[in-house]
Write an enzyme that holds these catalytic residues in place. Sequence first.
Site, short mmCIF file in Angstrom:
data_model
loop_
_atom_site.label_atom_id
_atom_site.label_comp_id
_atom_site.label_asym_id
_atom_site.label_seq_id
_atom_site.Cartn_x
_atom_site.Cartn_y
_atom_site.Cartn_z
N GLN A 1 0.75 -1.03 0.09
CA GLN A 1 -0.12 0.08 -0.05
C GLN A 1 0.89 1.20 0.02
OE1 GLN A 1 -1.69 2.03 3.21
NE2 GLN A 1 -1.37 3.29 1.53
N GLY B 1 -4.88 9.28 -1.14
CA GLY B 1 -3.73 9.76 -1.24
C GLY B 1 -2.67 8.74 -0.37
N HIS B 2 -1.79 9.18 0.30
CA HIS B 2 -0.51 8.60 0.79
C HIS B 2 -1.21 7.57 1.81
CE1 HIS B 2 3.52 7.75 1.76
NE2 HIS B 2 3.41 8.12 3.12
N PHE B 3 -1.89 7.91 2.51
CA PHE B 3 -2.36 7.05 3.96
C PHE B 3 -3.77 6.62 3.47
CE2 PHE B 3 0.91 9.45 6.15
CZ PHE B 3 1.53 8.42 6.91
N ASP C 1 -0.87 9.83 -4.41
CA ASP C 1 0.21 9.90 -3.49
C ASP C 1 1.48 11.13 -4.18
OD1 ASP C 1 2.14 9.75 -1.67
OD2 ASP C 1 2.02 7.64 -1.58
#
Length: 282
Positions: free
Chosen positions: A125, A262-264, A236
Amino acid sequence: MTTFQHATVNGLKLFYREAGSKASPTIVLLHGFPSSSHMFRDLIPQLAKHFHVIAPDYIGFGYSDAPPAESFEYTFDNLAAHVEELLFGVLSLKKFSIYVQDYGAPIGYRIASKHQDAIEGIVVQNGNAYVEGIGAAFDPMKPFWVSRTAETEKPVRELLKKETTIFQYTHGTKDPSHISPDSYTVDQLFLDRPGNDAIQLNLLHNYQSNLARYDGWHEFFRSKQPKTLIVWGKNDPFFTVAGAQAYLRDIPNAQLHLLDTGHFALEDSSEFIAQKIVTFFA
C-alpha cells in the site's frame, strides 16, 4: 480484541499490537513515516477475524523506545534488524505475510529477501521498490542525499512540521472530512518529542540506501513470485502510480487496485482494503 505489548529486543523495548487467533495465518503490518502502528487502528479489527495480526512500532517511532541519535544508529538496516528479531526471535514466527506502506516497504523487503521461505504473501500500500515510483515530493531531499549540510537540511526539516503531516494525510483524498484528526495529531505528538528531529533526519538521509537495494528486491520478486496484492492511493505525491505498476513487471500475477485517495489510503479506504486482503488470501 487487540492487545498492546512491549518486547525487549537487543536491550530496547519494542511496542507492538497483536490481535486475532494464533491458529490463523499471521500478517505483519509495517507502518510508514511519520506514523506508527496507530495507522492500522481501523484495519486490525477487520483482519483479526481471519488473521493473527502483528503491528510493531519501529525503534524511534510510536510507543517503542527512542534512544538519542547519538547513541543509536538510525538506519533502515538497523530498524529492520530489530523488527526481524521481534518476529523470529521473540515471537518465533515461521510463516507470515507482510503489509508494507512507505517506510514499511524497505523494512519489510529487507526481512523478506533474507527469509524468503517465511513469506506467504505481500500487501503493498504505497510502499515503493522502483526508481520510477519516487515522486516529485522527494525533490527537496535529493541535494540532502548528495551532501548533508545545514543548508540542504533546511527543506527536509519541513517534513517534520505539523502542516506537512496534515498534508500527507489529506492531500489527494476525495473528502478531507473523512480523515480523522487523530491520525496526524498522534503522529505529530511523537514527531515533536525532544531530539526526535535528529532521529528522523538521520533516517531521511539514510533513505537513499533503499534505492541501492531495489535490484536485489526485484530479483526476490522474480524468483519467488510471492502472492502479492497492491492497493495504492493514486494521488500520492511521494510514491507514483508508475511505482505501483512497476511491480507487475516482476510479479505479473500480482493484483493491482488504484484507489482515488492519497498516501495514507487506510484513512478513508480501510474497509475496501480489508475486504481485498481477506478475499485475496482466502
